[in-house]
Scaffold this active site. Structure first.
Site, short mmCIF file in Angstrom:
data_model
loop_
_atom_site.label_atom_id
_atom_site.label_comp_id
_atom_site.label_asym_id
_atom_site.label_seq_id
_atom_site.Cartn_x
_atom_site.Cartn_y
_atom_site.Cartn_z
N GLY A 116 0.71 -1.23 -0.06
CA GLY A 116 -0.02 0.16 -0.04
C GLY A 116 0.65 1.14 0.01
CB CYS A 117 0.23 4.66 -1.38
SG CYS A 117 -1.20 5.00 -0.90
#
Length: 310
Positions: A116-117
């Protein structure tokens, strides 16, 4: 003549899928399998495309990603999933190659879960410190993260770029207010923490870029800020994460400083009593599509930065 690698992007119309497709279209070592628009969501057509590919990118919502994996019948197919669905699932390798020993696992993997970012920045900052004993697994941490609006996908992009948009979008907006953000699970697991951090994500009025901050009191640290710097200098020597202590020219830190790039810079600021760990990167680059392509390159056994802007 070397054989071409067949690649299929399931979900190529989304923000992450589009960016991957744009980057890979210029590659001469890959053959992109494309479905006509009318068949893009057709289960039979998708199944055929998935099983005729060597490597498949899943750029889908979580449930759709799980359904896509279930369509795989060809044992040679390798999957890179950009959704949240498999990031802590058994049998899947977390796609952050800069973690100790992770690149070797990725090179041999058939199932890769792209990070995930927000989680990418947190893991880059915290995991090495837990591994080196600078932070205890039981540490109670917090994380403040700024992101551009492209991280919210097509719907959020449209809302921010609408000329008749709400004035509330003119200022940064905090979300994840219930402390149940989907990245928390991987943040805890990949850093071997006993507790999820208090997480405060903020979306701002800029297209792309990300700045993740983990604040620490000195008494939380087994050592000093200089010890943390030393860990980062020796840990990040052969990847797309680099240690730097140079703020922007005005002495500030912009979350958009690495927009359009596929690497990450981490820094340590603060003083003897309060320490700031920061990671800056592009939420669509090292936080999404760039990371996915880096993992593709590792699977192919070629330069990990091939086709990336670093």
């Amino acid at each position: 003549m070397a054989m071409m690698t067949n690649v299929f992007i399931d979900g190529s119309a989304g923000t992450t899928g589009l960016r991957i497709a744009e980057r890979l279209a210029a590659r001469r070592d890959l053959n992109l399998i494309r479905l006509p628009e009318a068949l893009r969501k057709n289960p039979a057509a998708r199944k055929e495309a998935i099983n005729s590919a060597d490597i498949v990118f899943l750029c889908l919502p979580d449930d759709a990603a799980r359904e896509a994996v279930a369509l795989v019948s060809n044992p040679r197919v390798k999957i890179i999933d950009t959704s949240t669905a498999h990031r802590t699932a058994p049998g899947w390798v977390y796609g952050f190659p800069e973690l100790a020993g992770q690149r070797e696992k990725l090179a041999a993997a058939t199932r890769i879960a792209n990070p995930g970012c927000h989680a990418s920045g947190f893991v880059a900052l915290v995991a090495p410190l837990v591994q080196q004993g600078i932070l205890e697994p039981g540490a109670l941490l917090s994380c403040f993260s700024l992101t551009g609006y492209s991280g919210g996908g097509k719907k959020m992009i449209a809302a921010y770029e609408d000329s008749a948009r709400s004035a509330l979008l003119d200022a940064p907006r905090q979300y994840g207010l219930t402390q149940q953000h989907k990245h928390l699970k991987e943040m805890k697991a990949l850093c071997a923490l006993e507790n999820e951090p208090v997480f405060c994500p903020i979306v701002g009025d800029f297209y792309s870029g990300m700045e993740v901050t983990v604040p620490l009191f000195a008494r939380q640290v087994n050592g000093t800020a200089d010890d943390i710097r030393d860990v980062y200098r020796t840990y990040y020597t052969d990847g797309l994460v680099r240690f730097t202590e140079t703020p922007d020219s005005d002495g500030l830190l912009s979350a958009a400083a690495l927009a359009g790039r596929d690497d990450m810079e981490i820094s340590v600021f603060g003083n003897d009593t309060r320490i700031l760990l920061t990671a800056r990167f592009d939420n669509l680059g090292k936080g999404a599509s760039g990371a996915a392509i880096q993992n593709l390159n590792i699977l192919l056994g070629i330069d990990q930065a091939m086709g990336l802007n670093v």
